[in-house]
Design a protein around this motif. Structure first.
Motif, short mmCIF file in Angstrom:
data_model
loop_
_atom_site.label_atom_id
_atom_site.label_comp_id
_atom_site.label_asym_id
_atom_site.label_seq_id
_atom_site.Cartn_x
_atom_site.Cartn_y
_atom_site.Cartn_z
N ARG A 51 -19.50 20.87 97.46
CA ARG A 51 -18.59 20.35 96.44
C ARG A 51 -17.21 20.94 96.64
O ARG A 51 -17.06 22.14 96.85
CB ARG A 51 -19.09 20.74 95.04
CG ARG A 51 -18.45 19.95 93.92
CD ARG A 51 -19.10 18.57 93.81
NE ARG A 51 -20.46 18.66 93.35
CZ ARG A 51 -21.52 18.30 94.08
NH1 ARG A 51 -21.34 17.84 95.30
NH2 ARG A 51 -22.73 18.40 93.61
N ARG B 193 -12.37 24.58 92.57
CA ARG B 193 -13.55 25.28 93.07
C ARG B 193 -14.00 24.68 94.40
O ARG B 193 -13.86 23.47 94.63
CB ARG B 193 -14.69 25.23 92.06
CG ARG B 193 -15.19 23.85 91.76
CD ARG B 193 -16.15 23.83 90.60
NE ARG B 193 -17.32 24.66 90.87
CZ ARG B 193 -18.00 25.30 89.93
NH1 ARG B 193 -17.64 25.22 88.66
NH2 ARG B 193 -19.05 26.03 90.24
N ASP C 142 -17.59 24.82 96.36
CA ASP C 142 -18.96 25.29 96.22
C ASP C 142 -19.65 25.28 97.59
O ASP C 142 -19.73 24.25 98.26
CB ASP C 142 -19.72 24.40 95.24
CG ASP C 142 -19.20 24.55 93.82
OD1 ASP C 142 -18.92 25.70 93.44
OD2 ASP C 142 -19.06 23.55 93.11
N HIS D 71 -11.40 35.09 87.57
CA HIS D 71 -10.88 34.30 88.67
C HIS D 71 -9.36 34.23 88.51
O HIS D 71 -8.80 33.22 88.08
CB HIS D 71 -11.50 32.90 88.66
CG HIS D 71 -12.99 32.89 88.79
ND1 HIS D 71 -13.83 33.24 87.74
CD2 HIS D 71 -13.78 32.60 89.84
CE1 HIS D 71 -15.08 33.14 88.15
NE2 HIS D 71 -15.08 32.77 89.41
N ARG E 237 -23.01 31.59 90.25
CA ARG E 237 -23.38 31.05 88.95
C ARG E 237 -24.30 32.02 88.22
O ARG E 237 -25.31 32.47 88.76
CB ARG E 237 -24.06 29.69 89.14
CG ARG E 237 -24.80 29.14 87.92
CD ARG E 237 -23.88 28.63 86.88
NE ARG E 237 -24.61 27.85 85.88
CZ ARG E 237 -24.15 27.55 84.69
NH1 ARG E 237 -22.96 27.95 84.33
NH2 ARG E 237 -24.85 26.83 83.86
N THR F 80 -19.23 30.22 94.95
CA THR F 80 -18.01 29.46 94.71
C THR F 80 -16.79 30.25 95.15
O THR F 80 -16.69 31.45 94.89
CB THR F 80 -17.87 29.10 93.22
OG1 THR F 80 -18.95 28.26 92.84
CG2 THR F 80 -16.56 28.37 92.94
N TYR G 30 -12.75 30.26 94.58
CA TYR G 30 -11.67 29.71 93.77
C TYR G 30 -10.43 29.58 94.65
O TYR G 30 -9.88 30.58 95.09
CB TYR G 30 -11.39 30.61 92.58
CG TYR G 30 -10.17 30.22 91.79
CD1 TYR G 30 -10.06 28.96 91.21
CD2 TYR G 30 -9.10 31.11 91.62
CE1 TYR G 30 -8.94 28.59 90.50
CE2 TYR G 30 -7.97 30.75 90.91
CZ TYR G 30 -7.89 29.49 90.35
OH TYR G 30 -6.77 29.13 89.64
N LEU H 63 -15.02 28.66 85.07
CA LEU H 63 -15.56 29.62 86.04
C LEU H 63 -15.74 30.99 85.40
O LEU H 63 -16.75 31.66 85.61
CB LEU H 63 -14.65 29.71 87.26
CG LEU H 63 -14.72 28.56 88.27
CD1 LEU H 63 -13.68 28.74 89.37
CD2 LEU H 63 -16.11 28.45 88.87
N ASN I 144 -19.52 31.95 85.68
CA ASN I 144 -19.77 32.64 86.95
C ASN I 144 -19.53 34.14 86.88
O ASN I 144 -18.79 34.63 86.02
CB ASN I 144 -18.88 32.05 88.06
CG ASN I 144 -19.39 30.71 88.55
OD1 ASN I 144 -20.08 30.00 87.83
ND2 ASN I 144 -19.06 30.37 89.78
N ARG J 107 -22.11 20.33 88.92
CA ARG J 107 -21.28 21.42 89.40
C ARG J 107 -22.11 22.51 90.05
O ARG J 107 -21.58 23.35 90.76
CB ARG J 107 -20.48 22.04 88.23
CG ARG J 107 -19.44 21.11 87.64
CD ARG J 107 -18.82 21.74 86.40
NE ARG J 107 -17.78 20.88 85.85
CZ ARG J 107 -16.48 21.06 86.04
NH1 ARG J 107 -16.08 22.05 86.80
NH2 ARG J 107 -15.60 20.27 85.51
N TYR J 108 -23.41 22.49 89.83
CA TYR J 108 -24.24 23.57 90.33
C TYR J 108 -25.38 23.05 91.19
O TYR J 108 -26.48 23.60 91.19
CB TYR J 108 -24.77 24.40 89.16
CG TYR J 108 -23.66 24.83 88.24
CD1 TYR J 108 -22.71 25.74 88.68
CD2 TYR J 108 -23.51 24.29 86.98
CE1 TYR J 108 -21.64 26.12 87.87
CE2 TYR J 108 -22.46 24.66 86.16
CZ TYR J 108 -21.54 25.58 86.62
OH TYR J 108 -20.49 25.94 85.82
#
Length: 283
Positions: free
Chosen positions: A147, A153, A155, A180, A189, A199, A201, A210, A214, A258-259
């Motif tokens: 991602r 982000r 991933d 972040h 995560r 992830t 940033y 985040l 995270n 997102r995860y």
């Protein structure tokens, strides 16, 4: 008319009053500053974070070269890890970049398949996992960048193949207070919803999500040019065309996307060209 002695006493009193006034201002400022420092004691910047205790490297395969550059050198980043601030997540990441990998248990066998062919395949995957559970650990071999949300982000580390049958690790928060707050911050995560990925940033947008979800575990200390090219990669803009029925009117991803969610719609923001983690290791 005021006498000389009275005038001197008045002058002394005025001077004392002014001195007390300014001292009270300085004292108030000192108290305010101390209060602010105490209030923010739990929030440390990654630049002031604690010592980098460990270093790992990632070499990517599939990132388009910079404009006007033919390529040649490996697209490599070095990540400095904050082992004192997040010891448990850092320990897991260090294992994931090694050949032996991270030892995790197999997921329970899913016996709810409606089609016999699917159930037989599930049984095969489970039995294979059980055979290798004690000897083979999960690592980033053939994992991908799954991602890229520009300026928000990147991933990394979606495992596949034989590793999808393993239980996800549970990343524990050490309450480090790190945020972040700079490009290149690396995090995982919180909990077990994020799979084995982490992830990066890239910088540029709000980090509130985040920071909430995270755990900061390190930062990129070499290879920010590679991070910038990852951040600029073309991605799937909309997965709506791949949906049918009631889902085709969906306008945004679910939070699970997102995860590493497996829904078709989660293809959104996936790089158009597959990017692999080609080599990983400890430094």
């Amino acid at each position: 008319m005021m006498g000389t002695e009275e005038g001197e006493q008045s002058s002394i009193l005025d001077h004392t009053t002014r001195r007390n006034f300014f001292e009270s201002i300085l004292l108030s400022s000192s108290i305010l500053m101390t209060t602010t420092l105490v209030a923010n004691a739990g929030d440390k910047s990654t630049a002031d974070a604690t010592t980098i205790t460990d270093k790992i490297f990632i070499e990517f395969k599939g990132i388009p070269p910079a404009e006007g550059v033919s390529g040649g050198d490996p697209d490599r980043i070095t990540i400095g890890l904050f082992g004192n601030d997040a010891p448990q997540p850092v320990s897991i990441l260090k294992q994931l970049v090694t050949k032996d990998g991270y030892k995790s248990k197999c997921k329970p066998l899913d016996t709810t398949r409606t089609l016999q062919k699917e159930q037989l395949e599930a049984n095969k995957v489970y039995n294979s996992c059980i055979e290798n559970e004690d000897s083979v650990g999960v690592n980033y071999d053939y994992s991908t960048v799954w991602r890229v949300m520009k300026d928000e982000r990147i991933d990394v580390g979606a495992v596949s193949g034989k590793f999808i049958a393993r239980e996800n690790p549970t990343f524990e928060d050490a309450n480090s207070g790190l945020r972040h707050d700079a490009p290149g911050v690396v995090s995982v995560r919180r909990g077990d919803d994020g799979g084995y990925g982490f992830t990066i940033y890239p910088g540029g947008r709000s980090t509130s999500t985040l920071d909430e979800d995270n755990i900061v575990v390190g930062r990129v200390i070499e290879g920010m040019d590679v991070v910038s090219r990852l951040n600029a990669m073309p991605v799937v803009k909309s997965a709506g065309a791949m949906l049918t029925g009631a889902g085709k009117n969906k306008t945004q991803q679910s939070r699970g996307c997102r995860y590493g969610g497996n829904e078709v719609y989660c293809n959104e923001n996936k790089p158009l060209k597959k990017v692999l983690l080609d080599k990983t290791g400890l430094l």
